[in-house]
Design a protein around this motif. Structure first.
Motif, PDB file in Angstrom:
ATOM      1  N   ASN A  47      -0.353 -16.530  -2.232  1.00  4.31           N
ATOM      2  CA  ASN A  47      -0.999 -15.228  -2.237  1.00  4.31           C
ATOM      3  C   ASN A  47      -2.496 -15.400  -2.025  1.00  4.31           C
ATOM      4  OD1 ASN A  47       1.400 -13.836  -2.871  1.00  4.31           O
ATOM      5  ND2 ASN A  47       1.163 -14.348  -5.026  1.00  4.31           N
ATOM      6  N   PRO A  48      -2.886 -15.667  -0.780  1.00  8.01           N
ATOM      7  CA  PRO A  48      -4.313 -15.853  -0.572  1.00  8.01           C
ATOM      8  C   PRO A  48      -5.074 -14.565  -0.858  1.00  8.01           C
ATOM      9  CG  PRO A  48      -3.167 -15.689   1.521  1.00  8.01           C
ATOM     10  CD  PRO A  48      -2.131 -15.704   0.441  1.00  8.01           C
ATOM     11  N   PRO A  49      -6.291 -14.681  -1.374  1.00  7.84           N
ATOM     12  CA  PRO A  49      -7.057 -13.475  -1.676  1.00  7.84           C
ATOM     13  C   PRO A  49      -7.387 -12.719  -0.390  1.00  7.84           C
ATOM     14  CG  PRO A  49      -8.419 -15.431  -1.922  1.00  7.84           C
ATOM     15  CD  PRO A  49      -7.019 -15.903  -1.666  1.00  7.84           C
ATOM     16  N   CYS A  50      -7.465 -11.414  -0.508  1.00 10.44           N
ATOM     17  CA  CYS A  50      -7.786 -10.570   0.643  1.00 10.44           C
ATOM     18  C   CYS A  50      -9.249 -10.765   0.998  1.00 10.44           C
ATOM     19  CB  CYS A  50      -7.510  -9.111   0.293  1.00 10.44           C
ATOM     20  SG  CYS A  50      -7.868  -7.995   1.645  1.00 10.44           S
ATOM     21  N   SER A  51      -9.519 -10.864   2.287  1.00  6.31           N
ATOM     22  CA  SER A  51     -10.890 -11.043   2.723  1.00  6.31           C
ATOM     23  C   SER A  51     -11.072 -10.424   4.099  1.00  6.31           C
ATOM     24  CB  SER A  51     -11.231 -12.532   2.774  1.00  6.31           C
ATOM     25  OG  SER A  51     -12.519 -12.708   3.294  1.00  6.31           O
ATOM     26  N   GLY A  52     -11.967  -9.452   4.175  1.00 10.44           N
ATOM     27  CA  GLY A  52     -12.329  -8.881   5.462  1.00 10.44           C
ATOM     28  C   GLY A  52     -11.302  -7.968   6.094  1.00 10.44           C
ATOM     29  N   LYS A 116      -7.061  18.336   0.163  1.00 11.00           N
ATOM     30  CA  LYS A 116      -8.023  17.330   0.597  1.00 11.00           C
ATOM     31  C   LYS A 116      -8.386  16.462  -0.591  1.00 11.00           C
ATOM     32  CE  LYS A 116     -10.345  19.860   4.270  1.00 11.00           C
ATOM     33  NZ  LYS A 116     -11.623  20.326   4.802  1.00 11.00           N
ATOM     34  N   VAL A 117      -8.408  15.167  -0.353  1.00 14.44           N
ATOM     35  CA  VAL A 117      -8.905  14.222  -1.355  1.00 14.44           C
ATOM     36  C   VAL A 117      -9.891  13.292  -0.665  1.00 14.44           C
ATOM     37  CG1 VAL A 117      -6.923  14.300  -2.907  1.00 14.44           C
ATOM     38  CG2 VAL A 117      -6.917  12.707  -1.013  1.00 14.44           C
ATOM     39  N   THR A 118     -10.908  12.884  -1.394  1.00 15.45           N
ATOM     40  CA  THR A 118     -11.936  12.005  -0.855  1.00 15.45           C
ATOM     41  C   THR A 118     -12.043  10.761  -1.726  1.00 15.45           C
ATOM     42  OG1 THR A 118     -13.164  13.921  -0.056  1.00 15.45           O
ATOM     43  CG2 THR A 118     -14.369  11.862  -0.201  1.00 15.45           C
ATOM     44  N   TYR A 119     -12.087   9.619  -1.081  1.00 13.27           N
ATOM     45  CA  TYR A 119     -12.254   8.350  -1.791  1.00 13.27           C
ATOM     46  C   TYR A 119     -13.216   7.473  -1.008  1.00 13.27           C
ATOM     47  CZ  TYR A 119      -8.281   9.408  -4.780  1.00 13.27           C
ATOM     48  OH  TYR A 119      -7.448   9.987  -5.681  1.00 13.27           O
ATOM     49  N   THR A 120     -13.910   6.617  -1.735  1.00 14.87           N
ATOM     50  CA  THR A 120     -14.698   5.581  -1.094  1.00 14.87           C
ATOM     51  C   THR A 120     -13.766   4.402  -0.902  1.00 14.87           C
ATOM     52  OG1 THR A 120     -16.716   6.337  -2.171  1.00 14.87           O
ATOM     53  CG2 THR A 120     -16.728   4.092  -1.300  1.00 14.87           C
ATOM     54  N   MET A 121     -13.476   4.123   0.343  1.00 16.88           N
ATOM     55  CA  MET A 121     -12.537   3.052   0.670  1.00 16.88           C
ATOM     56  C   MET A 121     -13.325   1.810   1.093  1.00 16.88           C
ATOM     57  SD  MET A 121      -9.488   4.362   0.210  1.00 16.88           S
ATOM     58  CE  MET A 121      -8.375   3.313   1.110  1.00 16.88           C
ATOM     59  N   ASN A 122     -13.058   0.710   0.431  1.00 16.41           N
ATOM     60  CA  ASN A 122     -13.703  -0.560   0.744  1.00 16.41           C
ATOM     61  C   ASN A 122     -12.702  -1.480   1.422  1.00 16.41           C
ATOM     62  OD1 ASN A 122     -16.191   0.128  -0.514  1.00 16.41           O
ATOM     63  ND2 ASN A 122     -15.218  -0.223  -2.503  1.00 16.41           N
ATOM     64  N   GLN A 123     -13.177  -2.615   1.892  1.00 13.32           N
ATOM     65  CA  GLN A 123     -12.271  -3.585   2.484  1.00 13.32           C
ATOM     66  C   GLN A 123     -11.224  -3.983   1.458  1.00 13.32           C
ATOM     67  OE1 GLN A 123     -14.617  -6.822   4.040  1.00 13.32           O
ATOM     68  NE2 GLN A 123     -14.931  -5.764   5.979  1.00 13.32           N
ATOM     69  N   CYS A 124     -10.056  -4.326   1.958  1.00  6.77           N
ATOM     70  CA  CYS A 124      -8.938  -4.779   1.127  1.00  6.77           C
ATOM     71  C   CYS A 124      -8.409  -3.684   0.197  1.00  6.77           C
ATOM     72  CB  CYS A 124      -9.314  -6.015   0.326  1.00  6.77           C
ATOM     73  SG  CYS A 124      -9.743  -7.427   1.359  1.00  6.77           S
ATOM     74  N   THR A 141      -4.085   6.925  -6.451  1.00  2.16           N
ATOM     75  CA  THR A 141      -5.410   6.429  -6.133  1.00  2.16           C
ATOM     76  C   THR A 141      -5.271   5.176  -5.264  1.00  2.16           C
ATOM     77  OG1 THR A 141      -5.465   5.130  -8.156  1.00  2.16           O
ATOM     78  CG2 THR A 141      -6.494   7.313  -8.235  1.00  2.16           C
ATOM     79  N   PRO A 142      -6.276   4.850  -4.491  1.00  2.00           N
ATOM     80  CA  PRO A 142      -6.231   3.633  -3.681  1.00  2.00           C
ATOM     81  C   PRO A 142      -6.130   2.396  -4.569  1.00  2.00           C
ATOM     82  CG  PRO A 142      -7.993   5.082  -2.935  1.00  2.00           C
ATOM     83  CD  PRO A 142      -7.489   5.646  -4.207  1.00  2.00           C
ATOM     84  N   GLU A 143      -5.477   1.375  -4.037  1.00  2.00           N
ATOM     85  CA  GLU A 143      -5.307   0.122  -4.764  1.00  2.00           C
ATOM     86  C   GLU A 143      -5.891  -1.025  -3.957  1.00  2.00           C
ATOM     87  OE1 GLU A 143      -1.138  -0.293  -5.436  1.00  2.00           O
ATOM     88  OE2 GLU A 143      -1.041   1.418  -6.784  1.00  2.00           O
ATOM     89  N   SER A 144      -6.279  -2.068  -4.634  1.00  2.00           N
ATOM     90  CA  SER A 144      -6.768  -3.271  -3.969  1.00  2.00           C
ATOM     91  C   SER A 144      -5.594  -4.112  -3.504  1.00  2.00           C
ATOM     92  CB  SER A 144      -7.625  -4.099  -4.913  1.00  2.00           C
ATOM     93  OG  SER A 144      -8.785  -3.366  -5.261  1.00  2.00           O
ATOM     94  N   LEU A 145      -5.749  -4.722  -2.350  1.00  4.86           N
ATOM     95  CA  LEU A 145      -4.682  -5.608  -1.825  1.00  4.86           C
ATOM     96  C   LEU A 145      -4.727  -6.952  -2.484  1.00  4.86           C
ATOM     97  CD1 LEU A 145      -4.977  -4.787   1.987  1.00  4.86           C
ATOM     98  CD2 LEU A 145      -3.310  -3.923   0.370  1.00  4.86           C
TER      99      LEU A 145
END
Length: 145
Positions: A47-52, A116-124, A141-145
């Motif tokens: 499970n390599p960490p998510c990057s980019g 409508k829903v608004t989220y700040t979406m970051n990488q991964c 809610t958004p989840e981290s990969l």
């Protein structure tokens, strides 16, 4: 006789020392070291960490009406549109640039309000939107990969 007693004690000491020592082969020691190294590395390689990786989103329609999803930037630039998603279907994952993102779910049915829903979406990050049986979005809610 004095010497015999000394030799007996000396022999007893040597014998107990021999029985208390164990001999391990070098191969066993190398196997143990390689096993420990493999176990220390294995979880990270599986499970390599998510990057980019750009953020992604998809929608699942478990409702009874057709829905349309628009993914747009905070400035109003439409990034993706899933047009007329029928009940029981899911879209594929849609990737987009990171930042403030608006998810607009339209229902072309009288009596049902658009959402409508608004989220700040970051990488991964990943966001699974779901229209429930009542034809409204579930709390997610958004989840981290």
């Amino acid at each position: 006789m004095k010497n015999l007693l000394k030799y007996t004690i000396l022999c007893a000491i040597v014998m107990t020392t021999c029985f208390n020592c164990s001999v391990e082969s070098i191969e066993d020691e190398q196997f143990e070291e390689s096993f420990l190294v493999e176990n220390a590395i294995a979880p990270n390689s599986q499970n390599p960490p998510c990057s980019g990786v750009d953020p992604q989103a998809r929608i699942t329609n478990n409702g009874s009406v057709v829905v349309t999803l628009q993914i747009a930037t905070a400035e109003g630039v439409v990034l993706h549109t899933v047009q007329d998603l029928a009940p029981g279907n899911s879209s594929s994952y849609l990737m987009f640039a990171e930042g403030n993102v608006i998810f607009n779910v339209e229902k072309n049915t009288t009596g049902l309000r658009d959402e409508k829903v608004t989220y700040t979406m970051n990488q991964c990050m990943s966001f699974d939107l779901e229209v429930d049986t009542d034809n409204y979005l579930t709390d997610a809610t958004p989840e981290s990969l």
